[in-house]
Enzyme design. Structure first.
Site, PDB file in Angstrom:
ATOM      1  CD  GLU A  87      -0.850  -5.440   5.842  1.00 47.46           C
ATOM      2  OE1 GLU A  87      -0.660  -5.990   4.736  1.00 47.46           O
ATOM      3  OE2 GLU A  87      -1.205  -4.252   5.965  1.00 47.46           O
TER       4      GLU A  87
ATOM      5  CG  HIS B  93      -3.484  -3.440   3.373  1.00 48.69           C
ATOM      6  ND1 HIS B  93      -2.409  -2.829   3.974  1.00 48.69           N
ATOM      7  CD2 HIS B  93      -4.225  -2.437   2.831  1.00 48.69           C
ATOM      8  CE1 HIS B  93      -2.493  -1.514   3.814  1.00 48.69           C
ATOM      9  NE2 HIS B  93      -3.586  -1.254   3.119  1.00 48.69           N
TER      10      HIS B  93
ATOM     11  CB  CYS C  97      -0.972  -0.039   1.178  1.00 43.73           C
ATOM     12  SG  CYS C  97      -2.317   1.146   1.006  1.00 43.73           S
TER      13      CYS C  97
END
Lengths: 960, 265
Positions: B222, B220, B96
């Protein structure tokens, strides 16, 4: 030193998102002659670098090499036939300009040191426009007078940013010899918002001291005693007349909301109503805290900035609770006028509700997202009475070590201010928000608006968490309303404090000692530091470019000493400052309203009513807002605001996982229903509590760990009837908390939410009580969502449907209020919640949704389209009261304590057993056919619609 | 050696460092979160790590443009250590805002020193910030972070639209294998908003460099390392493996197999 001007434009073949959005807004104003709007970013840089370096700055830093182009110097109007109008919007001098600060740092990284950087926006409007239209466009779309200046044409230069340095000039405001009229005049002239009794108390104090007060002394007292800071209405003595009966309260808050907390005395409540947020136990090591604030008056003047600093401010509450918490979730609840209001229906001095809504939503978005805190729960209500007084509630949940829930400051500790610098923004915020608004507020109180910079707050938070972990400070609090005056005053209340005001780091020169002291500039925290730890503190803050400055120390003489360059400017007794505010005695009255039920014809089919309800402002999907908020950052989201097969159904509550390594979660919800307050604020408040509780239960929250927060937004409580409605709601808070065994842990009120129009007429907000709630989830893997999961599953309604359409959205859509407001059964409600919680915890429930706005029909529709499945339901199985015989009441009544539950056939027996002796019944099944079919008691279909049609109706209103 | 070590870079406004650290640790890397100021003070600090992550957030408020100020910092203070890190065969991941930094610093798609020349990331076509879940179809087998299956992860950004200077630049990205991921629907087809959430050219969601050891992507990963992070996990199988963790697992596996000596790995 040369003034370099850089203009950065989009390349012509690429979309100019900013320009296009401005053009759309201009057309919305009815000005159709503007054909194109080009936007540009302008940078004014004072530096002594040469042309070659200026080119590098433009090419490498300011303009994107692929999609933008730049012009050094001032570009003229574009060639062509269309008439061009140039408008530039500059920040008023003194307004924080975060982009300028970043550009300054970046140019230093490139090897030069500019003397100053300012930024602006430039708009080129192509088309014939009258000068009156230019002014309208500038004022209504491009600039906010409160913080920005408009510069027209291609020659005019923006105002100089240079401010005169301040020279000490000690000012006294004589008070000892004033008569009543003089005291009132002094309070009014100086915007102190102190009433005569208070002014007389202050007069007495200075007569005793045998001297006149300085300006800063009176300002400090006014701020400390403001409604915003001391909640004098809620803490006052109240004599209430209710239907001829007299009730006396020595302290309204202590005998209602707080009394419940005290009586319940839950061992898991760690710190309630004493710190910046209420703290409860989370697990053996950790605690969670929750605070909800309002930022209504600033958001009315500057929706973007007001809302941004609203969320920024409430985040600092958990940051300043105990020794400081790590924020893990934001909530936001907004109340606006209807966005489709015609321009000429908006009173003078009031921004259009659509602009307010867009501004507020983007303000919260930009601040919350930048902070990296997920916005997980919220609601939006529309009512024209909020047009002049929009309500902006922002909440924040934080997590902390249980052993760090209390502060330990002592005499001798240094007072250290950390984070942002102090400017002239936000002067008189606390006092201003404690008064009534008028059409002139826009100009008079422009200085009360604070300007936020999320990144300053974020980096301050980053370092504070490290400093807390390392045990480098003894206490912390935020600079909120009242600024340093409030923060230092509160921390030093028991000891005394001395502050050298010239030490406070300033954004720019020119601030007087008083302005420094009462400025509500954002992103500042105050910590108490032992002298021997100062070096470590300064080192850790400097390592991440955050300022930490010693401005004074805590003493032991129980006085507040303020100095400027060694000259004493204030000396007040802490006791007088904090406990000197006179106790009030107020009159309240409440009469039950004489209302009646409307006579609506019964119908054979309610499809249209259902569709209208689904599209109505209060019920429609808020996806347009939700998706602009990062609701997943930090990786802790378990139940998101949007759930279901295509991730777009309305979830009841949020669940977040505060620690990666623990499956324990926190459920967060809210409840509010101002429409019921038009009938009776008592039942409104109980419905709010019930709704918040239901929402928690639906997702799998524990019933025995519910903590509540109250936020009262009311009109002026000097009117006994207005105060009477507040008393009714407070009494309900006590009753609801006791019934649910759910203590209030924090609360706040914002009174005086009314607006005096130019013609003298008054717009009052409806009594608006927001209940926020939080509970624990033992195992997040067992959480439940509201979307239907599987065809063949059985649908139950738990809880009784009563003939209670009063204040319902069904009546509202039909132009009525009605009389039969939903009444909470204080005995039954907690029983139902308890059994539902246990059924969910034991895995007996596949899906669960609470029945609220729009009643059973809306809830069933939402469950169906969220799951992409159909429903066959019949009202025969609906548990209902005897007088609830009409089909529309069965479909749309908003009775409390009702849950719609999806259960697999395998779990039928176990679930039914669990609900034994409660009002519950099977109303239907989940079907593969994507239709919602509801049959009345005689088996005739009264709702029969495709779920796609229902979903479309629900989604179209805010398809912005 | 023996331990895979990762560094998550912090800076003012970076806000996904904690969950990114957790994802890496879950994947088996010992991970430190380090402020960029420490790297600028000590240029050798990077040497002890195998994986460097530029995480998400709003570095320096995304002032001027997303990732721009931090990219400027990297170019002027950290170009050498970062170049050496990559030349040493180590891994760089930008997520990002971190991806925006890598592109604006010219590290991605790379090729001509650290200079941004032909690719940028700009405002979403919708003109606003969006948080929603997307599907990603891998486009290359060169990149060590990714495997051949489609994955589902969230995006959350206001400036995620990838733009090339011209068609030639786009063709070059494709022909040289720089396209790592494209946005697709559940069935693998490209499409307009919301399938392509930001209007990115040819639905490009992520880029890799010529080594395949530097990856940048707007989504994302994560944020999907645990089942309950999926927006409708309550409808999905209980043994569902979260897609996002694969990116981190693959990175750690690559380091173990290629950068750590076999006897201690």
């Amino acid at each position: 030193m040369r003034q370099w001007r850089f203009e950065v434009f989009n390349r012509p073949n690429l979309p100019d998102v900013q320009g296009e959005s401005v053009l759309a807004d201009i057309h919305e104003l009815g000005i159709t002659s503007v054909q194109v709007v080009q936007s540009a970013r302008v940078f004014l840089i004072e530096a002594d670098f040469d042309q070659a370096f200026a080119d590098r700055v433009a090419r490498e830093l300011l303009a994107d090499p692929i999609c933008e182009q730049y012009h050094i110097g001032r570009s003229g109007p574009p060639a062509g036939l269309a008439k061009a109008t140039l408008i530039e919007v500059h920040l008023k001098s003194g307004v924080t300009d975060p982009v300028a600060e970043s550009v300054m740092a970046a140019i230093k990284d490139m090897g030069a040191t500019p003397a100053g950087v300012r930024t602006a926006r430039k708009y080129i409007l192509l088309g014939e426009i009258k000068s009156s239209q230019i002014e309208t466009i500038a004022r209504k779309i491009l600039a906010n007078d409160v913080i920005e200046d408009v510069v027209l044409g291609d020659q005019a230069e923006p105002p100089s940013p240079h401010l005169k340095p301040y020279e000490l000039n000690l000012v006294h405001w004589p008070i000892r010899d004033l008569d009543d009229a003089g005291l009132a005049a002094l309070s009014k002239e100086r915007d102190l918002f102190l009433n005569l009794v208070e002014m007389k108390t202050i007069q007495e104090y200075f007569r005793r001291l045998d001297r006149e007060p300085t300006d800063i002394e009176l300002e400090s007292i006014a701020q400390t005693w403001s409604e915003h800071c001391v909640h004098k209405t809620l803490k006052s003595q109240v004599d209430m007349t209710h239907e001829g009966e007299q009730i006396h309260f020595d302290n309204l808050l202590k005998e209602t909301v707080f009394k419940a907390t005290k009586q319940l005395d839950k061992p898991w409540c760690i710190s309630v109503f004493s710190d910046n947020a209420g703290v409860v136990e989370f697990d053996e090591q950790s605690a969670v805290c929750f605070k909800v604030e309002t930022h209504n008056h600033p958001s009315a003047l500057d929706p973007y900035g007001g809302a941004a600093t609203g969320i920024g401010g409430v985040i600092r509450d958990p940051m300043g609770t105990g020794m400081g918490a790590r924020p893990i979730a934001n909530t936001d609840i907004f109340c606006f006028g209807r966005p489709d209001k015609k321009l000429d229906e908006v009173p003078k001095g009031v921004l259009h509700p659509r602009r307010v809504m867009r501004g507020v939503v983007s303000g919260v978005r930009d601040y919350g997202n930048r902070m990296g805190i997920p916005t997980v729960n919220g609601a939006i209500y529309f009512d024209d009475r909020y047009m002049a007084n929009p309500l902006v509630y922002c909440g924040n949940v934080g997590v902390m070590d249980k052993t760090k829930a209390f502060k330990h400051q002592h005499s001798g500790d240094l007072i250290v201010v950390v984070g942002g610098r102090t400017g002239r923004d936000g002067i008189h915020g606390a006092t201003f928000s404690s008064g009534q608004m008028t059409h002139e507020h826009e100009t008079i109180f422009s200085h009360a608006v604070q300007i936020g910079n999320a990144i300053t707050e974020k980096k301050t938070l980053d370092v504070l968490l490290q400093a807390n972990e390392a045990g480098l400070y003894e206490a912390i609090t935020d600079c909120g309303a009242g600024g340093l005056s409030s923060a230092v005053g509160e921390m030093g209340e028991k000891f005394g404090a001395e502050v050298d005001l010239e030490k406070v780091p300033l954004k720019y020169t020119g601030l007087s000692y008083t302005e420094i002291w009462i400025s509500e500039a954002q992103e500042r925290m105050v910590i108490a530091v032992k002298p021997e730890k100062l070096e470590a503190v300064q080192k850790i803050f400097a390592s991440e470019n955050v300022e930490a400055t010693v401005i004074g120390r805590f003493t032991d003489d129980k006085k507040l000493h303020l100095r400027y360059n060694g000259q004493q400017v204030a000396e007040l007794d802490m006791e007088f400052l904090h406990d000197g505010v006179p106790k009030y005695s107020r009159q309240a009255s409440w009469k039950n309203l004489k209302l009646s039920e409307p006579r609506l014809a019964e119908k054979d089919n309610y499809n249209d009513d259902l569709l209208r309800l689904l599209s109505s402002y209060n019920i429609t999907s808020k996806e347009w807002v939700i998706r602009q908020y990062d609701h997943e950052v930090q990786g802790g989201s378990v139940v998101k605001p949007l759930v279901g097969a295509t991730n777009d159904g309305p979830s009841d509550a949020a669940v977040v996982q505060p620690k990666f390594t623990s499956t324990r979660g926190v459920a967060i919800s809210c409840g509010m229903n101002p429409l019921y307050g038009d009938i009776d604020p008592y039942w409104m408040a109980l419905a709010g509590i019930d709704e918040a509780v239901r929402n928690l239960i639906c997702v799998g929250g524990r019933v025995d760990r519910i903590a509540l927060l109250d936020n009262f937004c009311w009109a002026r409580c000097t009117d006994p009837e207005v105060l009477g409605s507040l008393v009714r709601a407070s009494q309900a808070c006590y009753d609801g908390a006791i019934a649910y065994q759910a203590p209030f842990i924090s609360g706040k009120d914002s009174l005086n939410n009314e607006f005096v129009c130019e013609d003298g007429s008054l717009i009052r907000i409806p009594p608006t009580l927001l209940i926020s709630a939080m509970s624990l989830v033992d195992n997040i893997d067992k959480c439940v969502t509201m979307d239907l999961k599987q065809a063949g599953n059985l649908l139950f309604v738990v809880g009784r449907t009563n003939n209670e359409l009063g204040g319902s959205h069904y009546y509202k859509e039909n132009g009525h209020t009605g009389a039969n407001v939903p009444k909470l059964d204080l005995k039954l409600a907690p029983q139902i919640a308890g059994r539902m919680a246990s059924a969910i915890a034991d895995g007996l429930v596949a899906g669960c949704h609470d029945c609220s706005e729009g009643g059973l029909a809306v809830a069933l529709a939402e469950m169906a389209f969220a799951g992409g499945l159909g429903v066959e339901a019949g009202l025969r199985g609906l548990p209902k009261s005897k007088d609830c015989s009409r089909t529309d009441a069965q479909l749309f009544s908003e009775s409390n304590s009702r849950y719609i539950v999806e259960v697999t056939p395998e779990n039928f027996d176990a679930f039914a057993k669990r609900m034994l002796n409660l009002p519950f019944g099977q109303i239907g099944t989940v079907t593969e056919t994507p239709r919602l079919v509801i049959k009345d008691e005689d088996g005739r279909s009264v709702v029969d619609a495709e779920i796609d049609v229902l979903k479309q109706a629900w989604q179209k209103t805010f398809d912005w | 050696m023996g331990q895979v070590r990762a560094i998550v870079l912090r800076a003012a406004g970076i806000n996904t460092d904690l969950e990114t650290q957790y994802a890496l640790e879950l994947a088996g890397a010992k991970t430190d979160r380090v402020h960029i100021n420490r790297l600028i003070e000590d240029k050798t600090l990077l040497d002890q790590y195998h994986i460097a992550i530029f995480p998400g957030g709003f570095s320096y408020g995304d002032d001027v443009a997303a990732g721009k100020i931090m990219a400027n910092q990297v170019v002027h203070h950290l170009a050498e250590p970062v170049r050496k890190f990559i030349d040493d065969g180590k891994l760089v991941l930008g997520i990002c805002n971190g991806f925006q930094v890598l592109v604006k610093a010219g590290i991605l798609p790379g090729g001509n020193g650290f200079r941004q020349e032909a690719v940028t990331i700009t405002n979403n076509d919708s003109g606003r910030y969006e948080d929603r879940w997307v599907y990603l179809e891998p486009q290359t087998d060169r990149c060590v972070f990714i495997e051949s299956r489609r994955i589902c992860v969230p995006i959350a950004h206001g400036e995620g639209k990838i733009v090339t200077k011209d068609d030639a630049a786009l063709q070059k990205l494709k022909s040289e294998g720089h396209v790592a991921f494209k946005y697709v629907d559940a069935d693998g087809n490209e499409g307009p908003f919301p399938v392509n959430p930001n209007g990115s050219i040819e639905s490009i969601a992520g880029l890799t460099d010529k080594t395949g050891r530097v990856l940048g992507l707007m989504p994302h990963p994560e944020r999907y390392i645990r089942r309950t992070q999926h927006p409708h996990w309550s409808r999905l199988a209980e043994d569902l493996a979260p897609d996002g963790i694969t990116i981190f697992n693959n990175a750690v596996k690559y380091v173990r197999e290629n950068l750590l000596s076999p006897c201690t790995a």
